[in-house]
Structures are given as structure tokens and as C-alpha cells.
Design a protein around this motif. Structure first.
Motif, PDB file in Angstrom:
ATOM      1  N   LEU A 162     -15.625  -9.361  -4.291  1.00  0.00           N
ATOM      2  CA  LEU A 162     -15.399  -8.384  -5.357  1.00  0.00           C
ATOM      3  C   LEU A 162     -15.885  -6.999  -4.927  1.00  0.00           C
ATOM      4  CD1 LEU A 162     -14.736  -7.599  -8.293  1.00  0.00           C
ATOM      5  CD2 LEU A 162     -16.954  -8.507  -8.941  1.00  0.00           C
ATOM      6  N   MET A 163     -17.094  -6.924  -4.398  1.00  0.00           N
ATOM      7  CA  MET A 163     -17.644  -5.637  -3.967  1.00  0.00           C
ATOM      8  C   MET A 163     -16.858  -5.065  -2.784  1.00  0.00           C
ATOM      9  SD  MET A 163     -20.044  -4.719  -5.997  1.00  0.00           S
ATOM     10  CE  MET A 163     -19.130  -5.450  -7.325  1.00  0.00           C
ATOM     11  N   ASP A 164     -16.413  -5.923  -1.863  1.00  0.00           N
ATOM     12  CA  ASP A 164     -15.619  -5.454  -0.720  1.00  0.00           C
ATOM     13  C   ASP A 164     -14.301  -4.841  -1.177  1.00  0.00           C
ATOM     14  OD1 ASP A 164     -17.575  -6.247   1.055  1.00  0.00           O
ATOM     15  OD2 ASP A 164     -16.540  -8.088   1.673  1.00  0.00           O
ATOM     16  N   LYS A 165     -13.618  -5.481  -2.132  1.00  0.00           N
ATOM     17  CA  LYS A 165     -12.350  -4.952  -2.644  1.00  0.00           C
ATOM     18  C   LYS A 165     -12.568  -3.596  -3.318  1.00  0.00           C
ATOM     19  CE  LYS A 165      -9.372  -8.919  -3.459  1.00  0.00           C
ATOM     20  NZ  LYS A 165      -8.147  -8.351  -2.913  1.00  0.00           N
ATOM     21  N   LEU A 166     -13.607  -3.516  -4.117  1.00  0.00           N
ATOM     22  CA  LEU A 166     -13.892  -2.253  -4.798  1.00  0.00           C
ATOM     23  C   LEU A 166     -14.252  -1.159  -3.798  1.00  0.00           C
ATOM     24  CD1 LEU A 166     -15.938  -3.644  -7.818  1.00  0.00           C
ATOM     25  CD2 LEU A 166     -13.659  -2.632  -7.916  1.00  0.00           C
ATOM     26  N   LYS A 167     -15.094  -1.491  -2.824  1.00  0.00           N
ATOM     27  CA  LYS A 167     -15.501  -0.500  -1.821  1.00  0.00           C
ATOM     28  C   LYS A 167     -14.296  -0.018  -1.010  1.00  0.00           C
ATOM     29  CE  LYS A 167     -18.503   0.301   2.079  1.00  0.00           C
ATOM     30  NZ  LYS A 167     -18.855  -0.265   3.347  1.00  0.00           N
ATOM     31  N   ASP A 168     -13.423  -0.941  -0.586  1.00  0.00           N
ATOM     32  CA  ASP A 168     -12.244  -0.558   0.195  1.00  0.00           C
ATOM     33  C   ASP A 168     -11.331   0.385  -0.586  1.00  0.00           C
ATOM     34  OD1 ASP A 168     -13.163  -2.134   2.272  1.00  0.00           O
ATOM     35  OD2 ASP A 168     -11.740  -3.777   1.900  1.00  0.00           O
ATOM     36  N   ALA A 169     -11.131   0.097  -1.870  1.00  0.00           N
ATOM     37  CA  ALA A 169     -10.272   0.946  -2.700  1.00  0.00           C
ATOM     38  C   ALA A 169     -10.887   2.332  -2.889  1.00  0.00           C
ATOM     39  CB  ALA A 169     -10.022   0.291  -4.054  1.00  0.00           C
ATOM     40  N   ILE A 170     -12.176   2.376  -3.119  1.00  0.00           N
ATOM     41  CA  ILE A 170     -12.862   3.664  -3.297  1.00  0.00           C
ATOM     42  C   ILE A 170     -12.838   4.457  -1.994  1.00  0.00           C
ATOM     43  CG2 ILE A 170     -15.114   4.737  -3.721  1.00  0.00           C
ATOM     44  CD1 ILE A 170     -15.611   2.337  -5.697  1.00  0.00           C
ATOM     45  N   THR A 171     -13.070   3.778  -0.874  1.00  0.00           N
ATOM     46  CA  THR A 171     -13.045   4.449   0.433  1.00  0.00           C
ATOM     47  C   THR A 171     -11.684   5.068   0.700  1.00  0.00           C
ATOM     48  OG1 THR A 171     -14.755   2.992   1.315  1.00  0.00           O
ATOM     49  CG2 THR A 171     -13.353   4.119   2.914  1.00  0.00           C
ATOM     50  N   LYS A 172     -10.613   4.347   0.378  1.00  0.00           N
ATOM     51  CA  LYS A 172      -9.270   4.902   0.589  1.00  0.00           C
ATOM     52  C   LYS A 172      -9.049   6.139  -0.279  1.00  0.00           C
ATOM     53  CE  LYS A 172      -4.372   3.897   0.656  1.00  0.00           C
ATOM     54  NZ  LYS A 172      -3.330   2.890   0.513  1.00  0.00           N
ATOM     55  N   ALA A 173      -9.512   6.088  -1.504  1.00  0.00           N
ATOM     56  CA  ALA A 173      -9.330   7.217  -2.419  1.00  0.00           C
ATOM     57  C   ALA A 173     -10.111   8.446  -1.956  1.00  0.00           C
ATOM     58  CB  ALA A 173      -9.756   6.830  -3.834  1.00  0.00           C
ATOM     59  N   GLU A 174     -11.252   8.228  -1.298  1.00  0.00           N
ATOM     60  CA  GLU A 174     -12.108   9.334  -0.902  1.00  0.00           C
ATOM     61  C   GLU A 174     -12.066   9.623   0.594  1.00  0.00           C
ATOM     62  OE1 GLU A 174     -15.923   8.112  -2.439  1.00  0.00           O
ATOM     63  OE2 GLU A 174     -15.487   9.022  -4.379  1.00  0.00           O
TER      64      GLU A 174
ATOM     65  N   ARG B 267      -4.807  11.885  -1.819  1.00  0.00           N
ATOM     66  CA  ARG B 267      -5.501  10.655  -1.423  1.00  0.00           C
ATOM     67  C   ARG B 267      -5.711   9.739  -2.615  1.00  0.00           C
ATOM     68  NH1 ARG B 267      -8.413  14.379   1.604  1.00  0.00           N
ATOM     69  NH2 ARG B 267     -10.132  14.362   0.133  1.00  0.00           N
ATOM     70  N   LEU B 268      -6.095  10.311  -3.737  1.00  0.00           N
ATOM     71  CA  LEU B 268      -6.320   9.511  -4.938  1.00  0.00           C
ATOM     72  C   LEU B 268      -5.017   8.857  -5.417  1.00  0.00           C
ATOM     73  CD1 LEU B 268      -8.344   8.577  -7.059  1.00  0.00           C
ATOM     74  CD2 LEU B 268      -7.891  10.693  -8.321  1.00  0.00           C
ATOM     75  N   ILE B 269      -3.935   9.615  -5.395  1.00  0.00           N
ATOM     76  CA  ILE B 269      -2.638   9.052  -5.788  1.00  0.00           C
ATOM     77  C   ILE B 269      -2.263   7.902  -4.854  1.00  0.00           C
ATOM     78  CG2 ILE B 269      -0.153   9.515  -5.926  1.00  0.00           C
ATOM     79  CD1 ILE B 269      -0.967  12.418  -6.802  1.00  0.00           C
ATOM     80  N   SER B 270      -2.436   8.105  -3.546  1.00  0.00           N
ATOM     81  CA  SER B 270      -2.038   7.068  -2.591  1.00  0.00           C
ATOM     82  C   SER B 270      -2.904   5.815  -2.705  1.00  0.00           C
ATOM     83  CB  SER B 270      -2.062   7.597  -1.154  1.00  0.00           C
ATOM     84  OG  SER B 270      -3.377   7.762  -0.688  1.00  0.00           O
ATOM     85  N   ALA B 271      -4.101   5.944  -3.246  1.00  0.00           N
ATOM     86  CA  ALA B 271      -4.999   4.795  -3.412  1.00  0.00           C
ATOM     87  C   ALA B 271      -4.782   4.062  -4.738  1.00  0.00           C
ATOM     88  CB  ALA B 271      -6.455   5.255  -3.318  1.00  0.00           C
ATOM     89  N   ALA B 272      -3.915   4.571  -5.590  1.00  0.00           N
ATOM     90  CA  ALA B 272      -3.734   3.989  -6.928  1.00  0.00           C
ATOM     91  C   ALA B 272      -3.457   2.487  -6.918  1.00  0.00           C
ATOM     92  CB  ALA B 272      -2.641   4.741  -7.695  1.00  0.00           C
TER      93      ALA B 272
ATOM     94  N   PRO C 292       0.820  -1.209   0.000  1.00  0.00           N
ATOM     95  CA  PRO C 292       0.000   0.000   0.000  1.00  0.00           C
ATOM     96  C   PRO C 292       0.858   1.264   0.000  1.00  0.00           C
ATOM     97  CG  PRO C 292       0.112  -0.902   2.206  1.00  0.00           C
ATOM     98  CD  PRO C 292       0.856  -1.855   1.316  1.00  0.00           C
ATOM     99  N   TRP C 293       0.255   2.334  -0.498  1.00  0.00           N
ATOM    100  CA  TRP C 293       0.898   3.638  -0.464  1.00  0.00           C
ATOM    101  C   TRP C 293       0.213   4.447   0.634  1.00  0.00           C
ATOM    102  CZ3 TRP C 293       1.278   5.511  -6.254  1.00  0.00           C
ATOM    103  CH2 TRP C 293       2.107   4.631  -6.967  1.00  0.00           C
TER     104      TRP C 293
END
Length: 106
Positions: free
Chosen positions: A88-100, A57-62, A10-11
Motif C-alpha cells: 500500500l505504501m509503495d503504491k502511494l509513494k510511486d504515484a506521489i513520486t511520479k506527480a512530483e 506532471r500532476l495531470i500525467s500522474a492522475a 500510464p500517462w
């Protein structure tokens, strides 16, 4: 898919120092980049700090976003998207949450 050439995740975002934050990542916490948060001179009204923190935040979530996209693609191609729908939905939600995420969560 191509072999990974970027620093693995992770970044994370460092604490703000002298008007900027730095992003580090990987096992050895390598320097990725810096994002200038405060524009100098601030007296000219160029105060876009919220937007700049959001960019950091968006860069760190890349890496998380890329991993979630690859997982979704691979599961879909293999016909397992419905079988592993919750994962699948959990992975997507976690990534989006980190970005936002809020600044306090960095």
C-alpha cells in the motif's frame, strides 16, 4: 466503484514542442491533453514555466494516483490495510513520486 471511463494509464508527457507539452496515455498512446508551458509574449514577464511543468506532471500522474487511492480504499474496506501495508505504501509513494518528478524524469 464506477466503471472506468477515462483513458487507462500510464500517462506520459511528450517532449516540449513550440512552447507546449502533450500528454498521452493508454496502450495506443492516445492524446489526452496539452499544457502550454511558455506564455506568449514572454517579454511581459509571464514566466510560470516551472508551475506549468508541475501541472503537466500532476495531470500525467492522475491514473497512478487514482489507482493508488482505490487500492488503499479497497484494502482498508476489506480489513487488509495492515496486512498489505508495505505494498500500500509503495503504491502511494510511486504515484506521489511520479506527480512530483523532476522535469528530467518525464
Amino acid at each position: 466503484m464506477n466503471k472506468q471511463k477515462h483513458t487507462s494509464g500510464p500517462w506520459f508527457i511528450s517532449n516540449e514542442l513550440e512552447g507546449m507539452v502533450m500528454i498521452f496515455g493508454g496502450q495506443r498512446e492516445k492524446y489526452i491533453c496539452r499544457v502550454q508551458i511558455h506564455q506568449t509574449p514572454r517579454a511581459f514577464g509571464m514566466q510560470e514555466e516551472d508551475e506549468r511543468f508541475a501541472n503537466a506532471r500532476l495531470i500525467s500522474a492522475a491514473p497512478d494516483l487514482l489507482e493508488a487511492c482505490k487500492f488503499a480504499y479497497n484494502e482498508g474496506c476489506a480489513g487488509r490495510a495492515l496486512k498489505n501495508y508495505k505494498l500500500l505504501m509503495d503504491k502511494l509513494k510511486d504515484a506521489i513520486t511520479k506527480a512530483e518528478a523532476n522535469d528530467e524524469n518525464n
